[in-house]
Design a protein around this motif. Structure first.
Motif, PDB file in Angstrom:
ATOM      1  N   PRO A 354       0.837  -1.208   0.000  1.00 57.14           N
ATOM      2  CA  PRO A 354       0.000   0.000   0.000  1.00 57.14           C
ATOM      3  C   PRO A 354       0.868   1.252   0.000  1.00 57.14           C
ATOM      4  CG  PRO A 354      -0.753  -1.572   1.667  1.00 57.14           C
ATOM      5  CD  PRO A 354       0.575  -2.056   1.173  1.00 57.14           C
ATOM      6  N   LEU A 355       0.666   2.100  -0.992  1.00 55.28           N
ATOM      7  CA  LEU A 355       1.438   3.341  -1.082  1.00 55.28           C
ATOM      8  C   LEU A 355       0.713   4.517  -0.448  1.00 55.28           C
ATOM      9  CD1 LEU A 355       2.812   2.982  -4.732  1.00 55.28           C
ATOM     10  CD2 LEU A 355       3.865   2.264  -2.571  1.00 55.28           C
ATOM     11  N   PHE A 476       3.259  -5.971   5.168  1.00 54.69           N
ATOM     12  CA  PHE A 476       4.583  -5.633   4.661  1.00 54.69           C
ATOM     13  C   PHE A 476       5.352  -4.878   5.739  1.00 54.69           C
ATOM     14  CE2 PHE A 476       2.062  -6.101   0.806  1.00 54.69           C
ATOM     15  CZ  PHE A 476       2.889  -6.907   0.034  1.00 54.69           C
ATOM     16  N   VAL A 477       6.577  -5.316   5.989  1.00 54.23           N
ATOM     17  CA  VAL A 477       7.446  -4.657   6.965  1.00 54.23           C
ATOM     18  C   VAL A 477       8.208  -3.568   6.211  1.00 54.23           C
ATOM     19  CG1 VAL A 477       9.224  -4.958   8.719  1.00 54.23           C
ATOM     20  CG2 VAL A 477       7.643  -6.841   8.201  1.00 54.23           C
ATOM     21  N   VAL A 478       7.675  -2.356   6.239  1.00 51.42           N
ATOM     22  CA  VAL A 478       8.222  -1.288   5.391  1.00 51.42           C
ATOM     23  C   VAL A 478       9.380  -0.546   6.042  1.00 51.42           C
ATOM     24  CG1 VAL A 478       6.057  -0.973   4.138  1.00 51.42           C
ATOM     25  CG2 VAL A 478       6.481   0.372   6.207  1.00 51.42           C
ATOM     26  N   GLY A 479       9.532  -0.670   7.362  1.00 50.21           N
ATOM     27  CA  GLY A 479      10.626   0.046   8.013  1.00 50.21           C
ATOM     28  C   GLY A 479      10.884  -0.469   9.405  1.00 50.21           C
ATOM     29  N   THR A 480      12.107  -0.267   9.867  1.00 52.94           N
ATOM     30  CA  THR A 480      12.468  -0.626  11.237  1.00 52.94           C
ATOM     31  C   THR A 480      13.663   0.211  11.644  1.00 52.94           C
ATOM     32  OG1 THR A 480      12.919  -2.503  12.722  1.00 52.94           O
ATOM     33  CG2 THR A 480      14.061  -2.486  10.601  1.00 52.94           C
ATOM     34  N   LEU A 496       9.287   0.668   0.030  1.00 52.90           N
ATOM     35  CA  LEU A 496       7.936   0.513  -0.506  1.00 52.90           C
ATOM     36  C   LEU A 496       7.953  -0.230  -1.843  1.00 52.90           C
ATOM     37  CD1 LEU A 496       6.511   4.074   0.285  1.00 52.90           C
ATOM     38  CD2 LEU A 496       6.328   1.983   1.656  1.00 52.90           C
ATOM     39  N   ILE A 497       9.073  -0.855  -2.171  1.00 57.18           N
ATOM     40  CA  ILE A 497       9.203  -1.584  -3.431  1.00 57.18           C
ATOM     41  C   ILE A 497       9.143  -3.090  -3.208  1.00 57.18           C
ATOM     42  CG2 ILE A 497      10.699  -2.026  -5.420  1.00 57.18           C
ATOM     43  CD1 ILE A 497      11.808   0.807  -5.047  1.00 57.18           C
ATOM     44  N   ASP A 498      10.020  -3.609  -2.361  1.00 63.97           N
ATOM     45  CA  ASP A 498      10.064  -5.059  -2.132  1.00 63.97           C
ATOM     46  C   ASP A 498      10.283  -5.398  -0.656  1.00 63.97           C
ATOM     47  OD1 ASP A 498      12.652  -4.177  -1.915  1.00 63.97           O
ATOM     48  OD2 ASP A 498      13.527  -5.714  -3.209  1.00 63.97           O
ATOM     49  N   ARG A 516       2.512  -2.312   7.025  1.00 65.02           N
ATOM     50  CA  ARG A 516       1.352  -1.837   6.282  1.00 65.02           C
ATOM     51  C   ARG A 516       0.540  -3.026   5.768  1.00 65.02           C
ATOM     52  NH1 ARG A 516       3.086   3.351   2.438  1.00 65.02           N
ATOM     53  NH2 ARG A 516       3.753   4.739   4.147  1.00 65.02           N
ATOM     54  N   PHE A 517      -0.792  -2.877   5.782  1.00 64.42           N
ATOM     55  CA  PHE A 517      -1.660  -3.897   5.209  1.00 64.42           C
ATOM     56  C   PHE A 517      -2.958  -3.254   4.760  1.00 64.42           C
ATOM     57  CE2 PHE A 517      -2.653  -3.702   9.707  1.00 64.42           C
ATOM     58  CZ  PHE A 517      -4.034  -3.849   9.783  1.00 64.42           C
TER      59      PHE A 517
END
Length: 565
Positions: A354-355, A476-480, A496-498, A516-517
């Motif tokens: 999700p963007l 999706f684990v977009v950041g940590t 946000l790509i892979d 994100r989901f």
């Protein structure tokens, strides 16, 4: 403060009937039936024998094999005096929370003398998942693998292995853990930690009296093997490695990844990891080993479980050698390893991240101490999200939502903590007025909205890593990152790509994780720390995802045999 464990030692003969359908036409699936008996068996480990709950007399339980697109029916009959429910960990259960399994969340438990059929479809998923008890601490021995084969004619997106093995990592207690937990609660302290870790139910030869309690895997030189690794431990993130052999990671939580090679993996409770190994070393015997990761000042069971990888034709008398595992507190390895995890993001298996975000949530993870009049120390340990300790209901939350039962729960769970503070600064001894209401406080989510949730560890009592599992969804684990999440700066570094897609993610010690989901699965879906100790202390919540407007966007009707409370 040590991580302890609770195990409800119960004599629970259950009956599982599994009917696994293989799609023959787009309309009707062929059905194949299997029968599983869950019973009590005396099992000896570490010079100690005790009765435990087993499936078909096996510990761990049998593997359920299905194919993407199959329908599965599993009938559970409980003949014991203890309640039971089973969770099919990682299966999305589209519109069908009735088959998800967490007790008092999506169902009331199966009571003595009663039966319940878990009826679900395997849709859009393939890979390694697992099943386990989801009530009390019964999953200490009630667990097994789920292997979802791709649709007929669909190959793996990596080299075809010659053979496959399942490796389930777990824990073992010599004593009745229920009594251990009662003693801990009486003192207001964590219960005694486990006595050993296990690989496929066995601790390995590093423990006394364990020569016959060692799992062995035979390989042939030149062959390629797919290892399906599951962390079924109650309270420990684990390192895993094989002496003399590198591993190529190809999947996590039943989602294909961009392959990468590593000497060791990190796997949190609830997670699964598929790796390829090539039997290209000198024929001999090699140890496979698992031991905990803990980079916080907390005592844990730091014992190493071992199994043996043995080349065909090599005598059993040859002494294996141990692999080099990362140090107990090797944070650098864990951060580097997790950074290598990427979704495959191919044309056939895209990463639909999700963007645009409709709802932003920020949840702080905290430990605390509350007064306790019945505890010897006068206090008891609690855990919270946004300073709210979850209170278990006496009625299934999904039933209450579906039938619009009043007074069971509220939907006023805050989107962010009521009191901002320096979350990972100097250790805090207060629990910031942790709230324990008489009813669960849930968060309502609009159907098909996109959600970003940042989970922030805090230094309330102590920083610690926390593996969080979301039912009903992948995310999706977009950041940590380490330290306090910065909403102005940190999102610029999101992937946000892979990004890796999973159902269970580790929040780093003294840090944060952003997921994100898309909320396209209506129902009531549990989210909790997969450390059983913290779950029992209240580190959990649930999302109420509303129905959509379309004919196939609402919760399915409940089955007729839904267990009553």
């Amino acid at each position: 403060m040590g991580r302890g464990n609770r195990f409800h030692l119960a004599i629970i003969p259950l009956l599982f009937l599994a009917f696994i359908g293989f799609m023959s036409t787009p309309v009707k699936a062929a059905v194949k039936s299997y029968q599983f008996n869950i019973q009590v068996k005396n099992v000896s480990r570490l010079c100690h024998s005790k009765p435990i709950v087993t499936v078909n007399g096996l510990f761990p339980g049998p593997t359920i094999y299905v194919r993407e697109g199959d329908r599965v029916l599993i009938n559970v009959t409980n003949h014991a005096q203890y309640n039971m429910s089973i969770h099919w960990h990682g299966l999305k259960q589209f519109r069908n929370g009735w088959a998800d399994g967490p007790a008092y969340i999506t169902q009331c438990p199966v009571q003595t003398g009663q039966s319940y059929t878990y009826d679900f479809n395997v849709t859009g998923q393939r890979g390694t998942l697992w099943w386990h008890a989801h009530i009390f601490w019964l999953r200490a021995t009630v667990y097994g693998a789920i292997v979802i084969m791709p649709k007929q004619g669909t190959p793996y997106p990596f080299p075809q292995p010659d053979f496959e093995f399942n490796l389930l990592l777990g824990e073992w207690w010599n004593n009745d853990v229920e009594e251990v937990v009662k003693q801990g609660n009486k003192l207001g302290l964590p219960p005694k930690m486990s006595d050993a870790h296990t690989i496929n139910g066995k601790p390995g030869p590093l423990f006394p009296c364990s020569e016959k309690h060692t799992y062995s895997m035979e390989v042939e030189k030149g062959k390629t093997y797919l290892l399906r690794i599951i962390n079924a431990a109650l309270n420990d993130e684990l390192f895993f490695a094989i002496a003399g052999h590198n591993m190529t990671v190809v999947e996590i939580d039943a989602v294909y990844t961009k392959p990468f090679t590593t000497e060791a993996i990190l796997i949190a409770p609830g997670q699964t990891t598929n790796v390829l190994i090539r039997a290209n070393n000198m024929p001999s015997r090699y140890f496979m080993a698992a031991r905990p990761f803990m980079d916080a000042p907390i005592s844990i069971d730091n014992k190493t479980a071992t199994a043996i990888l043995q080349y065909k034709g090599v005598p059993n008398t040859l002494l294996p050698r141990l692999p080099k595992l990362p140090a107990l507190n090797d944070s650098a390895f864990t951060l580097s390893y997790n950074a290598k995890l990427r979704s495959l993001n191919s044309l056939q298996f895209p990463a639909n991240v999700p963007l645009k975000v409709d709802r932003r949530l920020f949840y702080t993870i905290g430990l605390g101490m509350d007064p306790c009049s019945t505890c010897q120390n006068g206090t008891q340990l609690v855990a919270s999200l946004n300073n709210i300790t979850f209170v278990m209901p006496k009625t299934g939350l999904l039933q209450a939502h579906y039938f619009n039962l009043k007074g069971v729960f509220t939907t006023d769970f805050p989107d962010r903590p009521p009191t901002p503070f320096n979350y990972t600064g100097a250790p805090l001894t207060a629990n910031l007025q942790t709230s324990q209401s008489t009813r669960p406080r849930l968060s309502k989510i609009a159907f098909n909205s996109t959600v970003e949730l940042v989970l922030q560890d805090t230094n309330l009592l102590s920083v610690e890593s926390h593996p969080f599992h979301l039912h009903g969804y992948n995310f999706f684990v977009v950041g940590t990152g380490i330290g306090n999440f910065d909403p102005k700066k940190d999102p610029s570094n999101y992937n946000l790509i892979d990004p890796p897609e999973s159902n269970t993610v580790g929040v780093p010690t003294g840090g944060w994780t952003a997921i994100r989901f898309r909320a396209d699965n209506p129902g009531v879906w549990f989210m909790h720390c997969h450390l059983e100790l913290h779950t029992g202390w209240g580190l959990k919540t649930a999302f109420v995802v509303e129905d959509g407007p379309g004919p196939n966007q609402s919760i399915l009707p409940p089955p007729k045999d839904l267990p009553p409370c």
